[in-house]
Scaffold this motif. Structure first.
Motif, mmCIF file in Angstrom:
data_model
loop_
_atom_site.group_PDB
_atom_site.id
_atom_site.type_symbol
_atom_site.label_atom_id
_atom_site.label_comp_id
_atom_site.label_asym_id
_atom_site.label_seq_id
_atom_site.Cartn_x
_atom_site.Cartn_y
_atom_site.Cartn_z
ATOM 1 N N PHE A 294 -5.738 -6.075 2.182
ATOM 2 C CA PHE A 294 -6.696 -5.853 0.881
ATOM 3 C C PHE A 294 -7.553 -6.800 0.716
ATOM 4 O O PHE A 294 -7.010 -8.081 1.024
ATOM 5 N N LEU B 148 1.484 13.020 -6.134
ATOM 6 C CA LEU B 148 -0.147 12.812 -5.905
ATOM 7 C C LEU B 148 -0.877 12.563 -7.334
ATOM 8 O O LEU B 148 -1.710 11.900 -7.307
ATOM 9 N N ARG C 21 -10.905 3.813 0.411
ATOM 10 C CA ARG C 21 -9.658 3.538 0.312
ATOM 11 C C ARG C 21 -8.786 3.990 1.366
ATOM 12 O O ARG C 21 -9.204 4.567 2.074
ATOM 13 N N VAL C 22 -7.588 3.442 1.185
ATOM 14 C CA VAL C 22 -6.502 3.705 2.382
ATOM 15 C C VAL C 22 -5.561 4.682 1.947
ATOM 16 O O VAL C 22 -5.301 4.567 0.488
ATOM 17 N N PRO C 23 -5.047 5.517 2.468
ATOM 18 C CA PRO C 23 -5.112 5.719 3.981
ATOM 19 C C PRO C 23 -6.306 6.474 4.449
ATOM 20 O O PRO C 23 -7.051 7.214 3.649
ATOM 21 N N SER D 56 0.892 -1.327 -0.037
ATOM 22 C CA SER D 56 -0.144 -0.089 0.058
ATOM 23 C C SER D 56 0.822 1.269 0.119
ATOM 24 O O SER D 56 1.170 1.775 1.043
ATOM 25 N N TRP E 194 0.007 4.214 -0.954
ATOM 26 C CA TRP E 194 -0.545 5.486 -0.249
ATOM 27 C C TRP E 194 -0.475 5.408 1.041
ATOM 28 O O TRP E 194 -0.384 6.515 1.710
ATOM 29 N N GLU F 189 -7.295 10.932 1.785
ATOM 30 C CA GLU F 189 -6.184 11.373 0.742
ATOM 31 C C GLU F 189 -4.812 11.519 1.661
ATOM 32 O O GLU F 189 -4.764 12.178 2.287
ATOM 33 N N SER F 190 -3.843 10.611 0.943
ATOM 34 C CA SER F 190 -2.525 10.759 1.847
ATOM 35 C C SER F 190 -1.773 12.163 2.085
ATOM 36 O O SER F 190 -1.538 12.360 3.179
ATOM 37 N N ASN G 29 -12.878 -4.826 -1.581
ATOM 38 C CA ASN G 29 -12.340 -4.427 -0.301
ATOM 39 C C ASN G 29 -13.348 -3.448 0.682
ATOM 40 O O ASN G 29 -13.275 -2.399 0.965
HETATM 41 N N1 LIG Z 1 -5.392 9.613 -3.878
HETATM 42 C C1 LIG Z 1 -5.516 8.644 -2.879
HETATM 43 C C2 LIG Z 1 -5.326 7.054 -3.456
HETATM 44 C C3 LIG Z 1 -5.589 6.003 -2.243
HETATM 45 C C4 LIG Z 1 -5.750 4.640 -2.911
HETATM 46 O O1 LIG Z 1 -5.725 4.293 -4.074
HETATM 47 N N2 LIG Z 1 -5.322 3.734 -2.020
HETATM 48 C C5 LIG Z 1 -5.339 2.338 -2.540
HETATM 49 C C6 LIG Z 1 -4.178 1.384 -1.844
HETATM 50 S S1 LIG Z 1 -2.570 1.984 -1.996
HETATM 51 C C7 LIG Z 1 -6.860 1.608 -2.246
HETATM 52 O O2 LIG Z 1 -7.378 1.849 -1.198
HETATM 53 N N3 LIG Z 1 -7.241 0.819 -2.876
HETATM 54 C C8 LIG Z 1 -8.302 -0.080 -2.675
HETATM 55 C C9 LIG Z 1 -9.576 0.101 -3.775
HETATM 56 O O3 LIG Z 1 -9.361 0.706 -4.541
HETATM 57 O O4 LIG Z 1 -10.493 -0.762 -3.501
HETATM 58 C C10 LIG Z 1 -4.356 8.843 -1.625
HETATM 59 O O5 LIG Z 1 -3.597 9.572 -1.864
HETATM 60 O O6 LIG Z 1 -4.705 8.600 -0.504
#
Ligand SMILES: N[C@@H](CCC(=O)N[C@@H](CS)C(=O)NCC(=O)O)C(=O)O
Length: 215
Positions: free
Chosen positions: A38, A104, A55-57, A14, A16, A68-69, A44
Protein backbone atom coordinates in the motif's frame (compact mmCIF):
# COMPACT_ATOMS: atom_id res chain seq x y z
CA UNK A 1 -4.28 -23.72 -18.86
CA UNK A 2 -2.96 -20.15 -18.50
CA UNK A 3 -1.50 -19.43 -15.10
CA UNK A 4 -3.51 -17.57 -12.50
CA UNK A 5 -1.89 -14.46 -11.06
CA UNK A 6 -3.44 -12.95 -7.94
CA UNK A 7 -2.52 -9.33 -7.21
CA UNK A 8 -2.71 -8.53 -3.52
CA UNK A 9 -1.80 -5.82 -1.00
CA UNK A 10 0.05 -6.15 2.30
CA UNK A 11 -0.70 -9.45 3.97
CA UNK A 12 -0.82 -7.79 7.38
CA UNK A 13 -3.62 -5.41 6.42
CA UNK A 14 -5.32 -6.32 3.15
CA UNK A 15 -8.48 -8.08 4.22
CA UNK A 16 -9.98 -8.17 0.72
CA UNK A 17 -6.77 -9.71 -0.67
CA UNK A 18 -6.81 -12.33 2.07
CA UNK A 19 -10.22 -13.73 1.04
CA UNK A 20 -9.45 -15.08 -2.47
CA UNK A 21 -5.89 -15.91 -1.43
CA UNK A 22 -6.96 -18.21 1.42
CA UNK A 23 -9.79 -19.69 -0.69
CA UNK A 24 -7.36 -20.65 -3.46
CA UNK A 25 -4.58 -21.75 -1.15
CA UNK A 26 -6.87 -23.89 1.03
CA UNK A 27 -8.40 -25.50 -2.09
CA UNK A 28 -4.95 -26.33 -3.51
CA UNK A 29 -5.50 -24.21 -6.64
CA UNK A 30 -2.13 -23.29 -8.20
CA UNK A 31 -1.52 -19.55 -8.56
CA UNK A 32 1.21 -16.99 -8.50
CA UNK A 33 0.87 -14.01 -6.16
CA UNK A 34 2.11 -10.50 -6.84
CA UNK A 35 2.20 -8.32 -3.71
CA UNK A 36 2.24 -4.55 -4.16
CA UNK A 37 2.55 -2.69 -0.84
CA UNK A 38 0.00 0.00 0.00
CA UNK A 39 0.97 3.59 -0.66
CA UNK A 40 -2.14 5.40 0.61
CA UNK A 41 -0.38 8.78 0.73
CA UNK A 42 0.13 8.65 -3.04
CA UNK A 43 -3.31 7.07 -3.65
CA UNK A 44 -1.92 3.61 -4.44
CA UNK A 45 -1.09 4.54 -8.07
CA UNK A 46 0.59 1.20 -8.87
CA UNK A 47 -2.67 -0.69 -8.26
CA UNK A 48 -4.08 0.88 -11.45
CA UNK A 49 -1.45 -1.00 -13.46
CA UNK A 50 -3.20 -4.33 -12.81
CA UNK A 51 -6.67 -3.53 -11.41
CA UNK A 52 -9.43 -1.57 -13.18
CA UNK A 53 -10.69 -0.21 -9.85
CA UNK A 54 -7.22 0.64 -8.56
CA UNK A 55 -7.92 -1.72 -5.67
CA UNK A 56 -6.68 -5.11 -4.61
CA UNK A 57 -7.31 -7.97 -5.09
CA UNK A 58 -7.31 -8.56 -8.84
CA UNK A 59 -6.83 -11.78 -10.78
CA UNK A 60 -5.25 -12.17 -14.23
CA UNK A 61 -5.79 -15.35 -16.22
CA UNK A 62 -4.47 -15.06 -19.77
CA UNK A 63 -6.42 -12.10 -21.19
CA UNK A 64 -9.11 -12.34 -18.53
CA UNK A 65 -9.17 -9.72 -15.76
CA UNK A 66 -11.25 -10.33 -12.65
CA UNK A 67 -11.65 -7.92 -9.75
CA UNK A 68 -13.69 -7.84 -6.54
CA UNK A 69 -12.79 -10.55 -4.02
CA UNK A 70 -15.98 -12.60 -4.35
CA UNK A 71 -15.94 -12.49 -8.17
CA UNK A 72 -12.41 -13.87 -8.08
CA UNK A 73 -13.55 -16.73 -5.84
CA UNK A 74 -16.49 -17.43 -8.18
CA UNK A 75 -14.15 -17.42 -11.21
CA UNK A 76 -11.70 -19.91 -9.73
CA UNK A 77 -14.56 -22.05 -8.41
CA UNK A 78 -15.78 -22.35 -12.02
CA UNK A 79 -12.28 -23.12 -13.29
CA UNK A 80 -11.74 -25.78 -10.60
CA UNK A 81 -15.16 -27.29 -9.82
CA UNK A 82 -13.52 -30.33 -8.24
CA UNK A 83 -11.84 -28.10 -5.62
CA UNK A 84 -15.17 -27.83 -3.78
CA UNK A 85 -14.96 -24.12 -2.99
CA UNK A 86 -18.75 -23.99 -2.63
CA UNK A 87 -20.90 -26.70 -0.99
CA UNK A 88 -22.24 -29.32 -3.44
CA UNK A 89 -25.81 -29.14 -2.15
CA UNK A 90 -27.75 -26.31 -3.83
CA UNK A 91 -29.49 -25.08 -0.68
CA UNK A 92 -26.22 -25.06 1.25
CA UNK A 93 -24.48 -23.34 -1.67
CA UNK A 94 -27.20 -20.67 -1.61
CA UNK A 95 -26.63 -20.17 2.13
CA UNK A 96 -22.86 -19.96 1.58
CA UNK A 97 -23.35 -17.32 -1.11
CA UNK A 98 -25.84 -15.41 1.03
CA UNK A 99 -23.50 -15.09 4.01
CA UNK A 100 -20.60 -14.30 1.66
CA UNK A 101 -22.65 -11.45 0.16
CA UNK A 102 -23.54 -10.23 3.66
CA UNK A 103 -19.80 -9.97 4.28
CA UNK A 104 -19.05 -8.29 0.96
CA UNK A 105 -21.80 -5.69 1.20
CA UNK A 106 -22.26 -5.20 4.92
CA UNK A 107 -20.69 -5.22 8.36
CA UNK A 108 -19.35 -1.74 7.73
CA UNK A 109 -19.16 -0.81 11.41
CA UNK A 110 -16.72 -3.57 12.32
CA UNK A 111 -14.81 -3.21 9.06
CA UNK A 112 -14.29 0.52 9.58
CA UNK A 113 -13.61 0.48 13.32
CA UNK A 114 -11.45 -2.63 13.48
CA UNK A 115 -9.13 -2.93 10.47
CA UNK A 116 -7.60 -6.34 9.86
CA UNK A 117 -4.16 -6.32 11.42
CA UNK A 118 -2.64 -9.78 11.64
CA UNK A 119 0.27 -8.92 13.92
CA UNK A 120 -1.62 -6.53 16.26
CA UNK A 121 -1.13 -7.47 19.92
CA UNK A 122 -4.51 -8.47 21.38
CA UNK A 123 -6.29 -5.58 23.11
CA UNK A 124 -9.72 -3.98 23.37
CA UNK A 125 -10.59 -0.61 21.86
CA UNK A 126 -13.48 1.77 22.64
CA UNK A 127 -16.26 0.53 20.36
CA UNK A 128 -18.36 2.80 18.18
CA UNK A 129 -22.07 2.21 17.57
CA UNK A 130 -22.85 -0.74 15.37
CA UNK A 131 -19.76 -2.84 16.00
CA UNK A 132 -21.40 -5.14 18.55
CA UNK A 133 -24.49 -5.52 16.34
CA UNK A 134 -22.17 -6.71 13.56
CA UNK A 135 -20.36 -9.04 15.97
CA UNK A 136 -23.63 -10.58 17.15
CA UNK A 137 -24.94 -11.16 13.62
CA UNK A 138 -21.64 -12.75 12.56
CA UNK A 139 -21.59 -14.97 15.65
CA UNK A 140 -25.14 -16.11 14.82
CA UNK A 141 -24.03 -16.98 11.28
CA UNK A 142 -21.08 -18.98 12.63
CA UNK A 143 -23.15 -20.78 15.29
CA UNK A 144 -26.13 -21.69 13.09
CA UNK A 145 -24.07 -22.91 10.14
CA UNK A 146 -21.76 -24.99 12.33
CA UNK A 147 -24.73 -26.49 14.17
CA UNK A 148 -26.18 -27.54 10.80
CA UNK A 149 -22.89 -28.81 9.30
CA UNK A 150 -21.30 -30.25 12.44
CA UNK A 151 -18.23 -28.06 11.82
CA UNK A 152 -15.39 -27.51 12.19
CA UNK A 153 -15.92 -24.98 9.35
CA UNK A 154 -19.16 -23.26 8.34
CA UNK A 155 -20.18 -25.95 5.86
CA UNK A 156 -18.08 -28.80 7.28
CA UNK A 157 -14.89 -28.56 5.26
CA UNK A 158 -13.19 -25.21 4.51
CA UNK A 159 -15.18 -23.34 1.84
CA UNK A 160 -15.44 -19.98 0.12
CA UNK A 161 -17.68 -18.80 2.97
CA UNK A 162 -14.90 -19.42 5.53
CA UNK A 163 -12.54 -17.51 3.24
CA UNK A 164 -14.91 -14.53 3.14
CA UNK A 165 -15.01 -14.44 6.95
CA UNK A 166 -11.30 -15.12 7.56
CA UNK A 167 -10.42 -11.44 8.17
CA UNK A 168 -13.25 -11.27 10.73
CA UNK A 169 -11.59 -14.07 12.67
CA UNK A 170 -8.52 -11.83 12.99
CA UNK A 171 -10.66 -8.84 14.05
CA UNK A 172 -12.54 -10.85 16.68
CA UNK A 173 -9.20 -12.07 17.98
CA UNK A 174 -6.96 -8.99 18.06
CA UNK A 175 -9.65 -6.54 19.26
CA UNK A 176 -10.85 -9.13 21.82
CA UNK A 177 -14.47 -8.87 20.67
CA UNK A 178 -15.94 -12.27 21.55
CA UNK A 179 -16.19 -14.66 24.48
CA UNK A 180 -18.59 -17.37 23.30
CA UNK A 181 -17.11 -20.88 23.28
CA UNK A 182 -18.75 -21.62 19.91
CA UNK A 183 -17.16 -18.63 18.23
CA UNK A 184 -13.78 -19.24 19.85
CA UNK A 185 -13.82 -22.84 18.68
CA UNK A 186 -14.57 -21.76 15.08
CA UNK A 187 -11.78 -19.17 15.26
CA UNK A 188 -9.34 -21.81 16.54
CA UNK A 189 -10.21 -24.09 13.60
CA UNK A 190 -9.66 -21.30 11.06
CA UNK A 191 -6.41 -20.16 12.68
CA UNK A 192 -5.08 -23.73 12.70
CA UNK A 193 -5.64 -24.16 8.96
CA UNK A 194 -2.30 -24.45 7.11
CA UNK A 195 -3.37 -21.74 4.63
CA UNK A 196 -4.07 -19.29 7.49
CA UNK A 197 -0.70 -20.09 9.05
CA UNK A 198 1.14 -19.49 5.80
CA UNK A 199 -0.50 -16.07 5.33
CA UNK A 200 0.07 -15.15 8.98
CA UNK A 201 3.75 -16.05 8.86
CA UNK A 202 4.27 -13.87 5.78
CA UNK A 203 2.24 -11.01 7.33
CA UNK A 204 4.35 -11.06 10.48
CA UNK A 205 7.53 -10.84 8.41
CA UNK A 206 6.43 -7.73 6.49
CA UNK A 207 8.32 -4.50 7.19
CA UNK A 208 5.54 -2.03 6.30
CA UNK A 209 3.41 -0.08 8.78
CA UNK A 210 0.16 1.50 7.56
CA UNK A 211 -0.61 4.12 10.25
CA UNK A 212 -4.31 4.52 9.43
CA UNK A 213 -4.88 0.77 10.00
CA UNK A 214 -3.09 0.81 13.37
CA UNK A 215 -5.97 1.39 15.77
N1 LIG B 1 -15.08 -4.72 -2.70
C1 LIG B 1 -13.67 -4.85 -3.03
C2 LIG B 1 -12.87 -4.07 -2.02
C3 LIG B 1 -11.41 -3.91 -2.43
C4 LIG B 1 -10.67 -2.92 -1.53
O1 LIG B 1 -11.26 -1.97 -0.96
N2 LIG B 1 -9.35 -3.13 -1.37
C5 LIG B 1 -8.53 -2.25 -0.59
C6 LIG B 1 -7.46 -3.02 0.18
S1 LIG B 1 -8.05 -4.26 1.27
C7 LIG B 1 -7.75 -1.31 -1.51
O2 LIG B 1 -7.30 -1.73 -2.57
N3 LIG B 1 -7.57 -0.06 -1.10
C8 LIG B 1 -6.73 0.83 -1.84
C9 LIG B 1 -7.37 2.13 -2.14
O3 LIG B 1 -8.60 2.27 -1.90
O4 LIG B 1 -6.63 3.03 -2.63
C10 LIG B 1 -13.31 -6.34 -3.04
O5 LIG B 1 -14.09 -7.14 -2.50
O6 LIG B 1 -12.30 -6.74 -3.66
Amino acid sequence: MDKLTLYIGNKNYSSWSFRPWIAMEAAGIPFEEVLTPFDFEAGNPRFKEFSPTGRVPALHHGDVRVWESLSIIEYVAELYPEAGLWPKDRAKRAAARSVSMEMLSGFRAIRNACPMNIRRPKGKIALVDGVMADVLRIETIFRELREQSGGPFLFGSFSAADAMFAPVVNRFDVYDLVTSGDTLSYMAAVKAHPAWRKWEEAARAEPWIVPHDEV
